[in-house]
Design an enzyme around this catalytic site. Structure first.
Site, mmCIF file in Angstrom:
data_model
loop_
_atom_site.group_PDB
_atom_site.id
_atom_site.type_symbol
_atom_site.label_atom_id
_atom_site.label_comp_id
_atom_site.label_asym_id
_atom_site.label_seq_id
_atom_site.Cartn_x
_atom_site.Cartn_y
_atom_site.Cartn_z
ATOM 1 N N ALA A 87 -9.837 -17.015 -13.721
ATOM 2 C CA ALA A 87 -11.167 -17.057 -13.104
ATOM 3 C C ALA A 87 -11.309 -15.934 -12.090
ATOM 4 O O ALA A 87 -10.327 -15.476 -11.503
ATOM 5 C CB ALA A 87 -11.391 -18.397 -12.405
ATOM 6 N N THR A 128 -12.548 -26.335 -8.806
ATOM 7 C CA THR A 128 -12.480 -26.176 -7.347
ATOM 8 C C THR A 128 -13.365 -27.179 -6.638
ATOM 9 O O THR A 128 -14.376 -27.634 -7.203
ATOM 10 C CB THR A 128 -12.919 -24.748 -6.950
ATOM 11 O OG1 THR A 128 -13.043 -24.650 -5.536
ATOM 12 C CG2 THR A 128 -14.265 -24.403 -7.569
ATOM 13 N N ASP A 129 -13.022 -27.503 -5.408
ATOM 14 C CA ASP A 129 -13.861 -28.397 -4.604
ATOM 15 C C ASP A 129 -15.173 -27.738 -4.196
ATOM 16 O O ASP A 129 -16.128 -28.418 -3.802
ATOM 17 C CB ASP A 129 -13.107 -28.876 -3.357
ATOM 18 C CG ASP A 129 -12.709 -27.749 -2.405
ATOM 19 O OD1 ASP A 129 -12.829 -26.563 -2.778
ATOM 20 O OD2 ASP A 129 -12.273 -28.060 -1.282
ATOM 21 N N GLU A 130 -15.256 -26.420 -4.305
ATOM 22 C CA GLU A 130 -16.452 -25.707 -3.842
ATOM 23 C C GLU A 130 -17.688 -26.035 -4.677
ATOM 24 O O GLU A 130 -18.816 -25.794 -4.239
ATOM 25 C CB GLU A 130 -16.205 -24.202 -3.826
ATOM 26 C CG GLU A 130 -15.138 -23.793 -2.817
ATOM 27 C CD GLU A 130 -15.106 -22.295 -2.571
ATOM 28 O OE1 GLU A 130 -16.184 -21.681 -2.539
ATOM 29 O OE2 GLU A 130 -14.004 -21.756 -2.420
ATOM 30 N N TYR A 154 -20.013 -17.723 -7.181
ATOM 31 C CA TYR A 154 -18.690 -18.175 -7.637
ATOM 32 C C TYR A 154 -18.698 -19.665 -7.942
ATOM 33 O O TYR A 154 -18.326 -20.104 -9.045
ATOM 34 C CB TYR A 154 -17.619 -17.863 -6.591
ATOM 35 C CG TYR A 154 -16.379 -18.724 -6.730
ATOM 36 C CD1 TYR A 154 -15.591 -18.638 -7.870
ATOM 37 C CD2 TYR A 154 -16.016 -19.637 -5.732
ATOM 38 C CE1 TYR A 154 -14.464 -19.449 -8.020
ATOM 39 C CE2 TYR A 154 -14.902 -20.438 -5.874
ATOM 40 C CZ TYR A 154 -14.116 -20.339 -7.018
ATOM 41 O OH TYR A 154 -13.020 -21.143 -7.164
ATOM 42 N N LYS A 158 -18.293 -21.810 -11.585
ATOM 43 C CA LYS A 158 -17.262 -22.831 -11.789
ATOM 44 C C LYS A 158 -17.896 -24.173 -12.134
ATOM 45 O O LYS A 158 -17.395 -24.921 -12.988
ATOM 46 C CB LYS A 158 -16.375 -22.949 -10.548
ATOM 47 C CG LYS A 158 -15.494 -21.751 -10.285
ATOM 48 C CD LYS A 158 -14.448 -21.533 -11.379
ATOM 49 C CE LYS A 158 -13.340 -22.572 -11.341
ATOM 50 N NZ LYS A 158 -12.282 -22.281 -12.342
ATOM 51 N N LEU A 210 -13.157 -12.783 11.485
ATOM 52 C CA LEU A 210 -13.468 -14.205 11.378
ATOM 53 C C LEU A 210 -14.975 -14.360 11.248
ATOM 54 O O LEU A 210 -15.732 -13.924 12.127
ATOM 55 C CB LEU A 210 -12.949 -14.946 12.613
ATOM 56 C CG LEU A 210 -12.825 -16.461 12.531
ATOM 57 C CD1 LEU A 210 -11.847 -16.883 11.437
ATOM 58 C CD2 LEU A 210 -12.351 -17.019 13.874
ATOM 59 N N GLY A 279 -25.032 -17.852 2.918
ATOM 60 C CA GLY A 279 -24.825 -19.153 2.282
ATOM 61 C C GLY A 279 -23.483 -19.783 2.556
ATOM 62 O O GLY A 279 -23.005 -20.616 1.778
#
Length: 337
Positions: A87, A128-130, A154, A158, A210, A279
């Site tokens: 991926a 993925t948890d996303e 992304y 998924k 960051l 986002g």
């Protein structure tokens, strides 16, 4: 783990990447199974991840792309299980250029599903948890039955792949299982991800970028816990099911960077706040009670100890990650490239 008598051939896609290579090493080290690894060696892949097992008689590498349906079918017909890690995964890059994410994450999954359907193979799709989107601070973690609300290209690709897998399981009765894992960390991770980027930049005494205020919350799991969960799912998982994989180590991005700097005896003055990405999800959190109760899995690695081992690995193994480091992989904001 005892050697398994019924020797199988396991096809792993994206096996030169971070998590895929961890599963390859796990299978070669802990079982008698054969592994065939497909990888196109694009960004995020590194053959050095598999240097220690590349000459093992149970391991075979095939360079190729999962979007090549004939290539995939020719390899898939002689295997027993297909595990799809292949991926495009970096959110920032999906914002800068979504098309490669559509190609690999959606069409590539379709190609593998077609092979799985034709040759009746078990297909484990690593998601993925996303895809659930973000959560309010005090909201309950997502379970496998919650709606999908992806926030970026992304995650959207998924989520699309997950829906495609579910459709094959229902319509064609293809033997499919979906796993959705939280953020991974550990040795061999690609330098542009948060934890290795922090370690590498701190090691070089560079500023640590960051995003925003750094208060975004993520749950982290050591990569070895993840691949052990995949191994268990391949043995005991139920076709058509979805399994969340997590460890409850929920921590802010700022806090994890500070922990790394403390372990490296570096000043927190290295932290540099940069513009937040578009986002940006504020919190990810998933419930893993299903895999715990139904399959008996639970994470085994302590977060603080595993993070310290991860820092030590990067400091001691620069020859494995230094070739991957360039202006792009360490860029403060890859979505602006």
């Amino acid at each position: 783990m005892k050697p398994i008598k019924n020797k199988k051939t396991i096809l792993i896609t994206g096996g030169a990447g971070f998590i895929g290579s961890a599963l390859v090493r796990h299978i070669i080290d802990c079982t008698e199974h054969r592994v065939v690894n497909i990888d196109n060696l694009s960004l995020g892949s590194n053959k050095l991840n598999l240097e220690i097992i590349e000459n093992n008689s149970n391991y075979k590498f095939e360079e190729g792309n999962i979007t090549d349906t004939e290539f995939v079918k020719n390899i898939s017909k002689d295997v027993d299980v297909i595990v799809n890690f292949a991926a495009e995964t970096h959110v920032d890059r999906s914002i800068a250029n979504p098309k490669p994410f559509l190609d690999t994450n959606i069409y590539g999954t379709f190609s593998l599903l077609e092979a799985s359907k034709e040759f009746e193979k078990l297909f484990i799709h690593v998601s993925t948890d996303e895809i659930y989107g973000d959560l309010e601070k005090n909201a309950e973690p997502f379970s496998e039955i919650d709606n999908l609300k992806p926030s970026n290209p992304y995650a959207a690709t998924k989520a699309s792949a997950d829906l495609l897998v579910q459709s094959y399981a229902r319509t064609y009765k293809t033997n499919c299982i979906i796993t959705r894992c939280t953020n991974n960390y550990g040795p061999y991770q690609f330098p542009e991800k948060l934890i290795p980027k922090t370690i590498i930049r701190a090691h070089k005494n560079l500023k640590i970028p960051l995003y925003g205020d750094g208060n975004q919350l993520r749950s982290w799991i050591f990569v070895k816990d993840h691949v052990q969960a995949i191994d268990l799912i391949a043995k005991k998982g139920i076709s058509g099911e979805i399994y969340n994989i997590s460890s409850w180590n929920e921590i802010s991005n700022r806090n994890i960077v500070e922990k790394i700097l403390q372990k490296m005896e570096k000043s927190i003055d290295l932290i540099e706040h940069v513009d937040d990405r578009p986002g940006h999800d504020k919190r990810y959190s998933i419930n893993y009670e299903k895999i715990k109760n139904e399959l008996g899995w639970s994470p085994q690695f302590n977060f603080e100890n595993a993070l310290e081992k991860t820092v030590e690995w990067y400091v001691q193994n620069s020859k494995l990650w230094e070739p991957l480091v360039n202006e792009q992989t360490l860029h403060p904001q890859p979505w602006t490239l």
